[in-house]
Each structure stands twice: as structure tokens, then as C-alpha cells.
Design an enzyme around this catalytic site. Structure first.
Site, PDB file in Angstrom:
ATOM      1  N   CYS A 184       0.861  -1.175   0.000  1.00 14.40           N
ATOM      2  CA  CYS A 184       0.000   0.000   0.000  1.00 14.40           C
ATOM      3  C   CYS A 184       0.896   1.224   0.000  1.00 14.40           C
ATOM      4  O   CYS A 184       2.095   1.136   0.274  1.00 14.40           O
ATOM      5  CB  CYS A 184      -0.895   0.033   1.237  1.00 14.40           C
ATOM      6  SG  CYS A 184      -2.094  -1.314   1.312  1.00 14.40           S
ATOM      7  N   GLY A 194      -0.367  -0.067  -5.114  1.00 12.64           N
ATOM      8  CA  GLY A 194      -1.700  -0.631  -4.905  1.00 12.64           C
ATOM      9  C   GLY A 194      -2.707  -0.031  -5.855  1.00 12.64           C
ATOM     10  O   GLY A 194      -2.827   1.195  -5.921  1.00 12.64           O
ATOM     11  N   ASN A 254       0.223   1.284   5.908  1.00 10.34           N
ATOM     12  CA  ASN A 254       0.929   0.384   5.005  1.00 10.34           C
ATOM     13  C   ASN A 254       1.612  -0.677   5.858  1.00 10.34           C
ATOM     14  O   ASN A 254       2.466  -0.352   6.681  1.00 10.34           O
ATOM     15  CB  ASN A 254       1.971   1.148   4.174  1.00 10.34           C
ATOM     16  CG  ASN A 254       2.870   0.210   3.376  1.00 10.34           C
ATOM     17  OD1 ASN A 254       2.455  -0.881   2.992  1.00 10.34           O
ATOM     18  ND2 ASN A 254       4.085   0.637   3.120  1.00 10.34           N
ATOM     19  N   GLY A 255       1.236  -1.930   5.665  1.00  5.16           N
ATOM     20  CA  GLY A 255       1.842  -2.999   6.439  1.00  5.16           C
ATOM     21  C   GLY A 255       0.835  -4.052   6.817  1.00  5.16           C
ATOM     22  O   GLY A 255      -0.227  -4.181   6.196  1.00  5.16           O
TER      23      GLY A 255
END
Length: 469
Positions: A8, A34, A109-110
């Protein structure tokens, strides 16, 4: 899945004219991270505004709409490819909630590795979850913290979660950036005419003309308020272990990591692959687009000519419907076509950055043979991917990773090439600027190759046993 799925991308800007338009541009530059959906939250000093839509940024956000529907001098945005949570509209980010101290918008993000146990605990205490995204867990924990100040509520929440994360958060008064203690997922700080910017990559700074200041450090929280920055480091100190795939595959070639462009790293990967593998060939051909930089490096080091022997179409979306098996088998030709003049009667070395299942590679190798190649060799500019990722990359099940289930000879037969060769783990580190991997304190998170997970993944393994079937 035949390639690693993008992660992302996050972006945020504080106290700037047309903040939402700048955020839209930043998300454009992060679109490679993404393509499933995008969202922007803005704040005009009185009210928060939120637009989230499935699809590409350019298809859903234009200047007039953004300016009229997302007013204010503060904004954050997100582009998504789902790794935790289903692919549906309610899981698009940024997620927003009105908390006791005001509005709270979060872009993530992750991937968190202890989501299940924390969710079960919260639900047992009466929590109601509106999404299946692990990001909502962060909002729930912040909302329930008994700390008085927002930053302390956030620290309290982060101390309960485990996993890889970079966060961009917008509140009534602050823009906040967070990086997990190992720094697995990227986040950078920049400035634009006195306004501060947070982004997953430096390419998002470049597109708006912002100046790169520095990377957010591992385990660091950056709080921006009225153009004043505070730094907090509330976690136990860990050795930084950024995801090695940012340099190999994910990041944009023009982004800068540790003072060098990603393009430079990928060329070095190709050069190192050529040093390790002496193949008699007539032409080097990248599998576009991800193999181009490395193929240039391989060509320059080996002195074998580089040619664009495969052409990639940029007009095939992810939602293309493949209604029959016959059409499905032809699907690879929608994205790749062979430039026969570069291939016919030649010994060809194809270069790509990775192999996951091997299905696309086998189709491309076959296409090159059909175009008249004498021999087709396939070189991969990273070690074999043997282990799933749990930190924000959408890898397939363990049983579907080709390198987990077959030896080199078997993989070579599967892809149909005369030879298949991978860059060594040592060579990967050499290309990154190190003499070798420090096995005591690895310089990167390279768990997909080694199985050395820096953050315990036992819970997520147990909750997703199918990954290890």
C-alpha cells in the site's frame, strides 16, 4: 497470483494550499503500490471530509471534485492492495472515527501479526468492528486508551500491536507519522513551501515539488503541529530491518533509498547476477516492466546486447474477465507480446526480479520459443522465494510458492527454460552495498528467502494454517 502483489502507499500533508489536490498527485505517484482502491481524508479546521473509492486514483479523483469535496489545508491519502481484510469498499482507507479528543483518520501500510487475539479480546469487551481490516484495530485501541493526551493514547495502542507498519494519521491539530520498531515498511519526511509532507516514497515528494528531508527512523513517531515537529521514540530499541523487496521490486525506480535511486540498486542486482552466472547468449531481454533495470545491468556487465524483446501492454486492467479456460490461457498475451525481430534464431536470456508460482514465467518462456528463439534462459535477480510474507506483501500460500516445493532442476522444467538461475543471497547483499549478510544482525528483512522473521508470526501462522498446508 503470479507475481508479488504490491503493498500500500500512504501520503499526508499539513497546512498547505489545496492539500487534497497535492495528496491526489502524491497518490498518483504511489499508484504502483496498490491499484485496488484509493482514499483521501481532508480537514478544513472545522470538519473532516472523506472520499474512498475502488479503482485507480486517476479514474476516481479529479481536480474539481477534489477541491470542492475535500476542502482544507490538511489531508492524508492511501492507495490499497489488500493483504489483511477482504477486497471491498468498507476496507478502503484512510479509516476515520470521531474519538473523545476529536477526529482521527489513519492510513496504514503494512500488516499486523496479532490481529486475531486483539480483536477477540476487544469484541469480548463489547467492541464493534465495521471492517475486516487490521487498521481498524489501531483506531479501536486508541479510542479505548485511558491516557489523557492523544500522542500517549497512540503510544499506548502501538505498544499492544505487533507487526510491520507505517502510519500516517490526521487529527484536528496534528499530522502524525509512525514507523514500526524494525522499520520494515518505508516512510519519508519532506517539505513544500514551509508545509511538511509524509509519504511512502520520495517519488511522491518529487511529483509535488517537495524537498526530501529524511526517512522516519525505525520505531519513531513524528508529530507535526503548526509546522512544529516533535519526535518520539517510545519503543525498545531494535536494529533496523527494512523490507529488502522495496529495493528489489516494490519501490518506484526513481525513488531514493539510503541516498541511491532504486534504479541503481536494481542495475547492481543485474550486474551481480551476470557476475555469478556466465551464460552463452546472443541477447538479454527483460520481462517488463520490473525486469528492465536489472536487465540493463546484466547486459552491461556481461557485454551481451540488451533488446526489448518483450513488449508489455499498459492498457490491461486487473479486472479483466477471463470467462473460459481457452481465453484464460491466452491472458498472458494480453499483457506481453514478443518482438520477433529481437528473438528469432537467437539464444535469449530473460531477466525478471522474482518468481512466485512460476505460471507467468512458463508462459513467457513458451512465447519466446514460439517466436523462434534457439534457447531461452531465465535469470532472477533475487534468491528463491521459499517463505510467505506476513508484513504487508500479499504472497500466496506456502504450498503455492514454487521454490518451496521444487528443486532447481524441477523448477527449470516447470518454466520450460534451458536454464534457470537465481541471484545468491550473498550476491543480493553485495548489490545492496554490503559485503555479505550479517547473520547475527541482518541488515534487511529477507524472510521470504531465509525464513528469518524479525517479528514473531506464530499467531498469524496458526490463524492462517492454509498458508503452510
Amino acid at each position: 497470483m503470479t507475481k508479488l502483489r504490491e503493498e500500500c502507499g500512504v501520503f499526508g500533508i499539513f497546512d498547505a494550499e489545496e492539500a487534497s489536490v497535492l495528496t491526489t498527485l502524491g497518490l498518483h505517484s504511489l499508484q504502483h503500490r496498490g491499484q485496488e482502491g484509493a482514499g483521501i481524508v481532508s480537514y478544513d479546521g472545522k470538519k473532516f471530509y472523506n472520499i474512498r473509492k475502488q479503482g485507480l486514483v486517476g479514474d476516481n479523483f479529479n481536480d474539481n471534485e477534489v477541491l470542492s469535496n475535500l476542502p482544507g489545508r490538511h489531508a492524508i491519502g492511501h492507495v490499497r492492495y489488500s493483504t489483511t481484510g477482504e477486497s471491498k469498499a468498507e476496507n478502503l482507507q484512510p479509516l476515520f472515527a470521531n474519538l473523545s479528543l476529536g477526529g482521527f483518520a489513519c492510513a496504514h501500510n503494512g500488516n499486523l501479526t496479532n490481529t486475531d487475539s486483539l480483536k477477540k479480546e476487544l469484541v469480548s469487551k463489547g467492541a464493534i468492528f465495521q471492517t475486516t481490516s487490521d487498521t481498524e484495530l489501531i483506531l479501536q485501541l486508541v479510542a479505548r486508551s485511558r491516557q489523557k493526551k492523544l500522542i500517549n493514547k497512540l503510544i499506548d495502542a502501538l505498544n499492544k500491536i505487533k507487526g510491520a507498519y507505517s502510519l500516517v494519521i490526521l487529527t484536528n491539530k496534528k499530522l502524525i507519522g509512525v514507523k514500526d520498531p524494525f522499520g520494515i515498511r518505508p516512510l519519508v519526511l519532506g517539505s513544500l513551501n514551509g508545509s511538511y509532507v509524509l509519504a511512502s516514497e520520495t517519488c511522491a515528494l518529487d511529483i509535488i515539488g517537495a524537498k526530501y528531508i529524511r526517512d522516519i527512523e525505525n520505531g519513531e513517531i513524528i508529530s507535526i503541529e503548526q509546522n512544529h515537529i516533535q519526535s518520539f521514540k517510545p519503543f525498545k530499541k531494535c536494529n533496523e530491518r527494512p523490507c529488502i523487496f522495496e529495493r528489489i521490486y516494490f519501490a518506484s525506480p526513481d525513488s531514493i533509498i539510503n541516498g541511491k535511486t532504486v534504479y541503481t540498486y536494481r542495475k547492481k542486482l543485474g550486474e551481480q547476477l551476470a557476475i555469478e552466472n556466465k551464460i552463452d547468449a546472443d541477447v538479454i531481454v527483460p520481462i517488463p516492466d520490473s525486469g528492465v533495470s536489472a536487465a540493463i545491468g546484466f547486459s552491461q556487465k556481461s557485454k551481451i546486447p540488451f533488446e526489448l524483446g518483450i513488449i508489455r501492454s499498459h492498457y490491461v486492467g486487473r479486472t479483466f474477465i477471463e470467462p473460459t479456460q481457452n481465453i484464460r490461457q491466452l491472458g498472458v498475451k494480453l499483457k506481453h507480446s514478443v518482438n520477433r525481430s529481437c528473438i528469432k534464431n537467437k539464444k535469449v536470456i530473460l531477466i525478471d526480479d522474482s518468481i512466485v508460482r512460476g505460471t507467468t514465467a512458463s508462459k513467457i518462456v513458451n512465447m519466446v520459443y514460439e517466436a523462434g528463439a534457439k534457447e531461452v534462459h531465465l535469470g532472477i535477480t533475487c534468491p528463491p522465494i521459499k517463505f510467505p510474507d506476513f508484513y504487508g506483501i500479499d504472497t500466496p500460500k506456502h504450498k503455492e510458492l514454487m521454490a518451496s516445493n521444487y528443486n532447481l532442476d524441477e523448477m527449470t522444467k516447470i518454466v520450460g527454460a534451458k536454464s534457470l538461475f537465481f541471484l545468491s543471497l550473498k550476491g543480493t547483499y553485495v548489490a545492496m552495498g554490503y559485503k555479505n549478510r550479517d547473520n547475527e544482525n541482518p541488515q534487511f528483512s529477507d524472510h521470504c528467502f531465509t525464513g528469518d522473521y524479525p517479528i514473531n508470526v506464530e499467531e498469524i501462522q496458526n490463524s492462517k494454517n492454509e498458508l503452510f498446508d
